[in-house]
Design an enzyme around this catalytic site. Structure first.
Site, PDB file in Angstrom:
ATOM      1  N   GLY A 193      10.055  -6.822  -3.947  1.00  0.00           N
ATOM      2  CA  GLY A 193       9.170  -6.649  -2.802  1.00  0.00           C
ATOM      3  C   GLY A 193       8.730  -5.210  -2.638  1.00  0.00           C
ATOM      4  N   GLY A 242       0.847  -1.178   0.000  1.00  0.00           N
ATOM      5  CA  GLY A 242       0.000   0.000   0.000  1.00  0.00           C
ATOM      6  C   GLY A 242       0.885   1.232   0.000  1.00  0.00           C
ATOM      7  N   LYS A 243       0.516   2.230  -0.792  1.00  0.00           N
ATOM      8  CA  LYS A 243       1.349   3.420  -0.880  1.00  0.00           C
ATOM      9  C   LYS A 243       1.556   4.070   0.483  1.00  0.00           C
ATOM     10  CE  LYS A 243       0.571   4.625  -5.700  1.00  0.00           C
ATOM     11  NZ  LYS A 243       2.017   4.474  -5.990  1.00  0.00           N
ATOM     12  N   ASP A 284       7.094   5.373  -3.763  1.00  0.00           N
ATOM     13  CA  ASP A 284       6.697   5.533  -2.364  1.00  0.00           C
ATOM     14  C   ASP A 284       7.925   5.682  -1.467  1.00  0.00           C
ATOM     15  OD1 ASP A 284       4.152   5.035  -3.368  1.00  0.00           O
ATOM     16  OD2 ASP A 284       4.246   2.905  -2.863  1.00  0.00           O
ATOM     17  N   ARG A 297      10.953  11.166 -12.490  1.00  0.00           N
ATOM     18  CA  ARG A 297      11.022  10.758 -13.894  1.00  0.00           C
ATOM     19  C   ARG A 297      11.737   9.417 -14.081  1.00  0.00           C
ATOM     20  NH1 ARG A 297       9.170  14.798 -16.915  1.00  0.00           N
ATOM     21  NH2 ARG A 297       9.080  16.887 -15.998  1.00  0.00           N
TER      22      ARG A 297
END
Length: 291
Positions: free
Chosen positions: A274, A38-39, A239, A206
């Site tokens: 992962g 999850g972010k 993240d 980017r």
């Protein structure tokens, strides 16, 4: 200070595949793993591993108790994670041999956060703390407004991208973090360049081409080249970058140093398979620089 992360918590199921599946294709996976993702959770772990003091605001279902324990093991304050009925958010992730991925996401309890729960958490924050958000939960607009009124810095990672969601929180943002595709989509949706937006700081990642920092107060722009590595899995790299960036700024690092630290963490991340469980810590970064 402290970072208050209003963020998603997912159970990630990752399938290694010879190539990303085409429409209608049945494809055999060569490996499967299950872990914390999850972010929001990724960013909390990254910020904690970057020596930030992080409190996570979120929710899990009856099947997600182990994810909360995992966050706590990584140094995240979990007192503001609610246990709700229903299923914890989860993601089905396919990763090919080149490290590219596609993701099917189910929000689950991430979209069931109560206003009073968010308010109770932020009411304990101090002026000068940071509210970090992304777009995998509900409650961002309310939280951003409350945090701004309380004197917190508000950082928003606009992913998964939704132009309307960005519009709603824009008046309260101190920093916006997004990737190059999202930046182009936002400019098109708003009919404005990033330099014209009333957001003090904007960071555009980017990938292999590095990132750009727009300081809309000083009217400056700077490009940062990427850290060159051989990528095996890009999942969670953005993240990781965001968590490290926010933690660096919370520790009063200059923006350039915080970005360079975040880019190094993101580069290490893409060399690993992962998500939250393999986010690098500061020792990993020092070892990488020495190596």
């Amino acid at each position: 200070m402290a970072i208050w992360n209003l963020g998603s918590i997912n159970i990630d199921v990752v399938y290694r595949v010879p190539h990303l599946p085409e429409p209608g294709e049945t494809l055999a996976a060569t490996e499967v793993t299950r872990g914390l993702g999850g972010k929001g959770a990724n960013m909390s772990v990254a910020a904690a591993r970057a020596a930030g003091r992080v409190a996570h605001i979120g929710a899990v279902g009856a099947d997600g108790g182990w994810t909360v324990e995992r966050l706590m093991e990584y140094g995240v304050d979990v007192r503001h994670i609610a246990r709700l009925s229903g299923e914890t958010g989860h993601a089905i992730i396919a990763v090919d041999g080149a490290g590219e991925n596609n993701i099917i996401l189910y929000s689950g309890t991430n979209r069931q956060l109560a206003s009073d729960m968010i308010g109770a958490a932020l009411s304990t924050a101090d002026r000068g703390d940071t509210l970090l958000m992304q777009n995998e939960t509900n409650g961002q607009a309310e939280a951003a407004q409350m945090a701004s009124q309380l004197g917190l810095k508000v950082v928003y990672a606009a992913a998964p991208f939704d132009a309307d969601a960005v519009r709603v929180v824009m008046p309260y943002l101190d920093m916006l973090v997004l990737n190059a595709v999202e930046a182009a989509q936002l400019s098109d949706a708003l009919g404005a360049d990033l330099t014209d937006l009333h957001i003090s700081q904007i960071v555009v990642t980017r990938g292999a081409d590095g990132c750009d920092h727009y300081d809309n107060i000083r009217k400056t722009q700077k490009h940062y080249p990427s850290v060159k590595v051989d990528a095996v899995d890009t999942t969670g790299a953005g993240d990781t970058f965001t968590g490290y960036l926010v933690a660096g700024l919370d520790r009063d690092l200059p923006i350039a140093q915080a970005i360079e630290l975040a880019m190094t963490a993101g580069a290490i991340m893409v060399t690993r398979h992962g998500t939250a469980d393999v986010i690098p810590d500061l020792k990993d970064i020092e070892d990488f620089k020495r190596g």
